[in-house]
Design a protein around this motif. Structure first.
Motif, mmCIF file in Angstrom:
data_model
loop_
_atom_site.group_PDB
_atom_site.id
_atom_site.type_symbol
_atom_site.label_atom_id
_atom_site.label_comp_id
_atom_site.label_asym_id
_atom_site.label_seq_id
_atom_site.Cartn_x
_atom_site.Cartn_y
_atom_site.Cartn_z
ATOM 1 N N THR A 149 52.429 92.078 33.566
ATOM 2 C CA THR A 149 51.660 91.327 32.560
ATOM 3 C C THR A 149 51.724 89.843 32.875
ATOM 4 O OG1 THR A 149 53.600 91.208 31.147
ATOM 5 C CG2 THR A 149 52.101 93.034 30.754
ATOM 6 N N SER A 150 50.784 89.097 32.281
ATOM 7 C CA SER A 150 50.671 87.692 32.676
ATOM 8 C C SER A 150 51.755 86.827 32.052
ATOM 9 C CB SER A 150 49.282 87.165 32.358
ATOM 10 O OG SER A 150 48.987 87.356 31.005
ATOM 11 N N GLY A 151 52.519 87.388 31.128
ATOM 12 C CA GLY A 151 53.723 86.690 30.684
ATOM 13 C C GLY A 151 53.490 85.362 29.986
ATOM 14 N N TYR A 261 33.251 89.870 30.523
ATOM 15 C CA TYR A 261 34.210 88.784 30.313
ATOM 16 C C TYR A 261 35.271 89.261 29.342
ATOM 17 C CZ TYR A 261 31.778 88.102 25.877
ATOM 18 O OH TYR A 261 31.239 88.306 24.628
ATOM 19 N N GLY A 262 36.437 88.633 29.403
ATOM 20 C CA GLY A 262 37.519 89.015 28.499
ATOM 21 C C GLY A 262 38.848 88.662 29.118
ATOM 22 N N GLY A 263 39.893 89.201 28.525
ATOM 23 C CA GLY A 263 41.232 88.873 29.015
ATOM 24 C C GLY A 263 41.764 87.622 28.344
ATOM 25 N N GLY A 264 40.924 86.930 27.593
ATOM 26 C CA GLY A 264 41.304 85.731 26.862
ATOM 27 C C GLY A 264 40.124 85.368 25.986
ATOM 28 N N PRO A 265 40.305 84.460 25.030
ATOM 29 C CA PRO A 265 39.230 84.176 24.093
ATOM 30 C C PRO A 265 38.022 83.486 24.728
ATOM 31 C CG PRO A 265 41.147 82.770 23.647
ATOM 32 C CD PRO A 265 41.540 83.704 24.744
ATOM 33 N N MET A 266 36.842 83.989 24.374
ATOM 34 C CA MET A 266 35.584 83.333 24.735
ATOM 35 C C MET A 266 35.051 82.779 23.421
ATOM 36 S SD MET A 266 33.142 82.867 27.037
ATOM 37 C CE MET A 266 31.919 83.759 27.969
ATOM 38 N N THR A 283 28.947 91.360 28.682
ATOM 39 C CA THR A 283 29.658 92.466 28.065
ATOM 40 C C THR A 283 31.073 91.970 27.825
ATOM 41 O OG1 THR A 283 28.363 94.080 29.295
ATOM 42 C CG2 THR A 283 30.498 94.807 28.562
ATOM 43 N N GLN A 284 31.623 92.254 26.658
ATOM 44 C CA GLN A 284 32.988 91.765 26.417
ATOM 45 C C GLN A 284 34.007 92.897 26.376
ATOM 46 O OE1 GLN A 284 35.853 89.376 23.258
ATOM 47 N NE2 GLN A 284 33.799 89.861 22.642
ATOM 48 N N LEU A 285 35.127 92.671 27.041
ATOM 49 C CA LEU A 285 36.212 93.638 26.903
ATOM 50 C C LEU A 285 37.390 92.965 26.227
ATOM 51 C CD1 LEU A 285 39.063 93.567 28.754
ATOM 52 C CD2 LEU A 285 37.378 93.569 30.551
ATOM 53 N N TYR A 286 38.066 93.755 25.412
ATOM 54 C CA TYR A 286 39.380 93.358 24.917
ATOM 55 C C TYR A 286 40.336 94.442 25.368
ATOM 56 C CZ TYR A 286 43.252 93.485 21.574
ATOM 57 O OH TYR A 286 44.496 93.584 21.007
ATOM 58 N N GLY A 287 41.350 94.040 26.112
ATOM 59 C CA GLY A 287 42.335 94.996 26.595
ATOM 60 C C GLY A 287 43.595 94.248 26.938
ATOM 61 N N GLN A 288 44.567 94.945 27.464
ATOM 62 C CA GLN A 288 45.765 94.292 27.988
ATOM 63 C C GLN A 288 46.353 95.214 29.044
ATOM 64 O OE1 GLN A 288 48.943 95.550 24.484
ATOM 65 N NE2 GLN A 288 48.291 93.446 24.511
ATOM 66 N N GLY A 289 47.267 94.699 29.846
ATOM 67 C CA GLY A 289 47.832 95.512 30.918
ATOM 68 C C GLY A 289 48.340 96.852 30.409
ATOM 69 N N GLU A 290 48.785 96.881 29.166
ATOM 70 C CA GLU A 290 49.363 98.088 28.578
ATOM 71 C C GLU A 290 48.293 99.123 28.237
ATOM 72 O OE1 GLU A 290 49.941 94.970 27.940
ATOM 73 O OE2 GLU A 290 52.089 94.581 27.682
ATOM 74 N N GLY A 371 50.719 93.390 19.809
ATOM 75 C CA GLY A 371 51.192 92.015 19.625
ATOM 76 C C GLY A 371 50.059 91.071 19.264
ATOM 77 N N ASP A 372 48.834 91.594 19.168
ATOM 78 C CA ASP A 372 47.682 90.777 18.745
ATOM 79 C C ASP A 372 47.422 91.015 17.263
ATOM 80 O OD1 ASP A 372 46.948 89.669 21.276
ATOM 81 O OD2 ASP A 372 46.095 91.603 21.838
ATOM 82 N N MET A 373 47.060 89.944 16.558
ATOM 83 C CA MET A 373 46.719 90.067 15.144
ATOM 84 C C MET A 373 45.201 90.092 15.026
ATOM 85 S SD MET A 373 49.712 89.947 13.900
ATOM 86 C CE MET A 373 49.564 89.649 12.151
ATOM 87 N N THR A 383 38.012 91.528 14.773
ATOM 88 C CA THR A 383 38.122 90.129 15.190
ATOM 89 C C THR A 383 39.583 89.814 15.455
ATOM 90 O OG1 THR A 383 36.152 89.467 14.016
ATOM 91 C CG2 THR A 383 37.699 87.731 14.535
ATOM 92 N N LEU A 384 39.817 89.216 16.609
ATOM 93 C CA LEU A 384 41.172 88.886 17.013
ATOM 94 C C LEU A 384 41.545 87.563 16.365
ATOM 95 C CD1 LEU A 384 42.175 90.837 19.161
ATOM 96 C CD2 LEU A 384 42.108 88.988 20.798
ATOM 97 N N ARG A 385 42.675 87.512 15.736
ATOM 98 C CA ARG A 385 43.086 86.243 15.140
ATOM 99 C C ARG A 385 43.987 85.511 16.124
ATOM 100 N NH1 ARG A 385 39.259 85.583 11.318
ATOM 101 N NH2 ARG A 385 38.778 87.672 10.656
ATOM 102 N N ASP A 386 45.025 86.176 16.568
ATOM 103 C CA ASP A 386 45.934 85.548 17.514
ATOM 104 C C ASP A 386 46.991 86.517 17.973
ATOM 105 O OD1 ASP A 386 45.873 82.742 18.398
ATOM 106 O OD2 ASP A 386 45.273 82.491 16.315
ATOM 107 N N ARG A 387 47.776 86.068 18.944
ATOM 108 C CA ARG A 387 48.996 86.806 19.266
ATOM 109 C C ARG A 387 49.889 86.668 18.039
ATOM 110 N NH1 ARG A 387 49.096 90.066 23.202
ATOM 111 N NH2 ARG A 387 51.341 89.868 23.335
ATOM 112 N N SER A 388 50.650 87.703 17.693
ATOM 113 C CA SER A 388 51.442 87.631 16.462
ATOM 114 C C SER A 388 52.373 86.423 16.494
ATOM 115 C CB SER A 388 52.215 88.920 16.241
ATOM 116 O OG SER A 388 52.894 89.286 17.403
ATOM 117 N N GLY A 473 44.795 81.455 34.300
ATOM 118 C CA GLY A 473 43.912 80.602 33.522
ATOM 119 C C GLY A 473 44.165 80.685 32.028
ATOM 120 N N LYS A 474 45.229 81.405 31.609
ATOM 121 C CA LYS A 474 45.513 81.491 30.169
ATOM 122 C C LYS A 474 46.342 80.284 29.736
ATOM 123 C CE LYS A 474 45.409 86.472 30.087
ATOM 124 N NZ LYS A 474 45.410 87.620 29.215
ATOM 125 N N VAL A 475 45.973 79.707 28.593
ATOM 126 C CA VAL A 475 46.678 78.520 28.114
ATOM 127 C C VAL A 475 48.105 78.905 27.719
ATOM 128 C CG1 VAL A 475 46.728 76.727 26.359
ATOM 129 C CG2 VAL A 475 44.552 77.479 27.305
#
Ligand code: AMP
Length: 486
Positions: A149-151, A261-266, A283-290, A371-373, A383-388, A473-475
């Motif tokens: 994972t990008s850690g 696009y995805g992997g982080g907020p657009m 096309t948007q994806l929401y996913g994670q390594g898991e 771990g996403d809210m 709708t994704l709010r944030d990482r918890s 590229g993730k903040v």
């Protein structure tokens, strides 16, 4: 079933057609790629389940290594080439890899006490001439890919992905997002060690070209040129890459069909600009390594005539995946209520490598806790709010940075914005906005007051030249919080 079966099928159906391209140049046909992978497997002859690491910028050989490792019934452990050599060594050690394949640039930096083969060297070419193995028949539950994972929230962990997990991802991609054929192409703009590489299986199955830019990285002009040259192009791009394409001012290349696009907020504003520049190809994806690339999504058609709530959402559950939002006590949240996003399905990992504690907190009662809210609206959009961990709690109210960032970014004087919480005696935490741009605090205050609740407004603005980002590229909010502590 072993994922090698995908390449087997492509070679049987499209043997003489071009499979892998370096820039505009054809490197191998499907029949050649299959043969090279089987020979490489003959040379690897690892114990089934042995981990083999690959650390390289984008190169054609990554495709044959991936399928060669699977043909040998070993586990593919890709390492992001932008990591520090020390971080690479950590992943090699954590995975227990017995062998590393590295590009010349990386091989020169690695000093890890296990064999490092330089991709493209004469000794590497020798390996591709070994006696081939027969295509394997593997238990689908066997490990295929250790996804580090990008850690952004801590040390990188290895998500264990089986052949079945990646087959579920493949089928879901073909069902929901894209239907490539043999006269189509997948252009690798993003790192093949992660998002772009995960899309190799569905495009291989359909015999679509694998196009690897000669730069080995993401160069907007090169990427756009390749999408003029190759037929029916699709690509996975991180949101910042999409913005860089738009910034070139060039029109949509005639053969660019689909950008996932995805992997982080657009942010909605950026998405609208991208659609205005290139048309309805997104096309948007929401996913994670898991749960690789596959939790929820928005199809191309969902972007047409969509309102801001839809464009700012991450869509709805992908085929074969169940998605829910739960409260801290595990009960289901109601419509509009924010909770943790959980999911289950064949795409979900079996756990973290060598990390039973992290596995136990993440996989509970058969659900992956992301771990996403987030929250569902009455139409079923998530709708994704944030990482918890990123939620700011100020004076007892939860503030979701993403919401504040969405509004900040709409201001013409803001190029990038990142909102974090800073400890505060009176409020517990206060909102601080890091801004790249020219706007002044008074203008931003007025802009926010006209759009969102007063209590969500930053108490402080910090103007910076750039935001700290990891190699994906993730903040790095962690780094910004640490800066505030100092
Ligand atoms: P990784 O496992 O490194 O790919 O990171 C996954 C995380 O990236 C997710 O848990 C989300 O926090 C974030 N992410 C992924 N897709 C999106 C998306 N479409 N919008 C916003 N954030 C996303």
């Amino acid at each position: 079933m072993n994922l090698f079966a995908l390449l087997d099928q492509a070679a049987a159906r499209f043997g003489d057609r071009g499979a892998v391209y370096h820039g505009e140049r054809q490197v191998w046909t499907w029949a050649q790629l299959r043969e090279r992978a089987l020979r490489l497997a003959g040379e690897l002859r690892g114990e089934p389940g042995a981990r083999i690491a690959v650390a390289s910028e984008n190169r054609p050989e990554i495709v044959e290594l991936m399928f060669g490792i699977w043909a040998a019934e070993c586990v593919y452990v890709p390492i992001n080439y932008k990591l520090h050599p020390r971080e690479m060594a950590d992943i090699v050690a954590d995975s227990g890899a017995t062998q590393v394949f590295a590009s010349p640039m990386i091989a020169a930096q690695l000093d890890i006490g296990i064999p490092v083969e330089t991709i493209g060297a004469e000794s590497y070419a020798q390996r591709c001439r070994a006696e081939p193995v027969a295509p394997p028949d593997t238990d689908p539950a066997a490990l295929a890919w250790l996804f580090y994972t990008s850690g952004t929230t801590g040390r990188s962990k290895g998500a264990m992905l089986s052949h079945r997990n990646l087959m579920a991802m493949t089928v879901s991609h073909l069902a929901d997002f894209d239907a490539p054929e043999e006269n189509c192409s997948l252009v690798h703009g993003a790192p093949m060690s992660h998002g772009s590489g995960l899309y190799i299986p569905p495009y291989v199955l359909r015999g679509a070209r694998q196009v690897i830019p000669e730069s080995g990285a993401f160069e907007p002009a090169e990427f756009l040129d390749l999408c003029e040259h190759h037929p029916g192009c699709s690509a996975f791009l991180a949101p910042t890459m999409v913005q860089r394409l738009v910034a070139t001012g060039r029109p949509r290349p005639r053969n660019l069909r689909t950008v996932v696009y995805g992997g982080g907020p657009m942010y909605v504003d950026s998405l609208k600009k991208a659609m205005a520049a290139f048309g309805p190809i997104f096309t948007q994806l929401y996913g994670q390594g898991e749960a690789p690339m596959t939790i929820t999504g928005l199809r191309r058609a969902d972007h047409l005539d969509a309102d801001d709530a839809v464009l700012g959402s991450v869509g709805y559950a992908r085929s074969g995946v169940a998605v829910a939002v739960v409260r801290e006590d595990g009960t289901a949240a109601t419509t509009g209520e924010i909770g943790e996003i959980v999911c289950r399905g064949d795409v979900v990992m079996s756990g973290y490598w060598n990390n039973p504690d992290a596995t136990a907190t993440t996989l509970r009662n058969g659900w992956l806790h992301t771990g996403d809210m987030g929250s569902f609206d009455e139409r079923g959009y998530l709708t994704l709010r944030d990482r918890s961990k990123d939620v700011v709690i100020s004076g007892g109210s939860n503030i979701y940075p993403r919401e504040v960032e969405e509004v900040l970014i709409e201001h013409p004087g803001v190029t990038e914005a990142c909102v974090v919480g800073a400890p505060d005696e009176e409020w517990g935490e206060v909102v601080v906005a890091f801004i790249v741009g020219t706007a002044d605090p008074a203008a931003l205050d007025a802009h926010l007051l006209a759009r969102i609740a007063r209590f969500k407004r930053p108490k402080r603005y910090a103007f910076v030249d750039e935001l700290p980002k990891n190699s994906y590229g993730k903040v790095l909010k962690r780094a910004l919080r640490a800066q505030l502590m100092r």
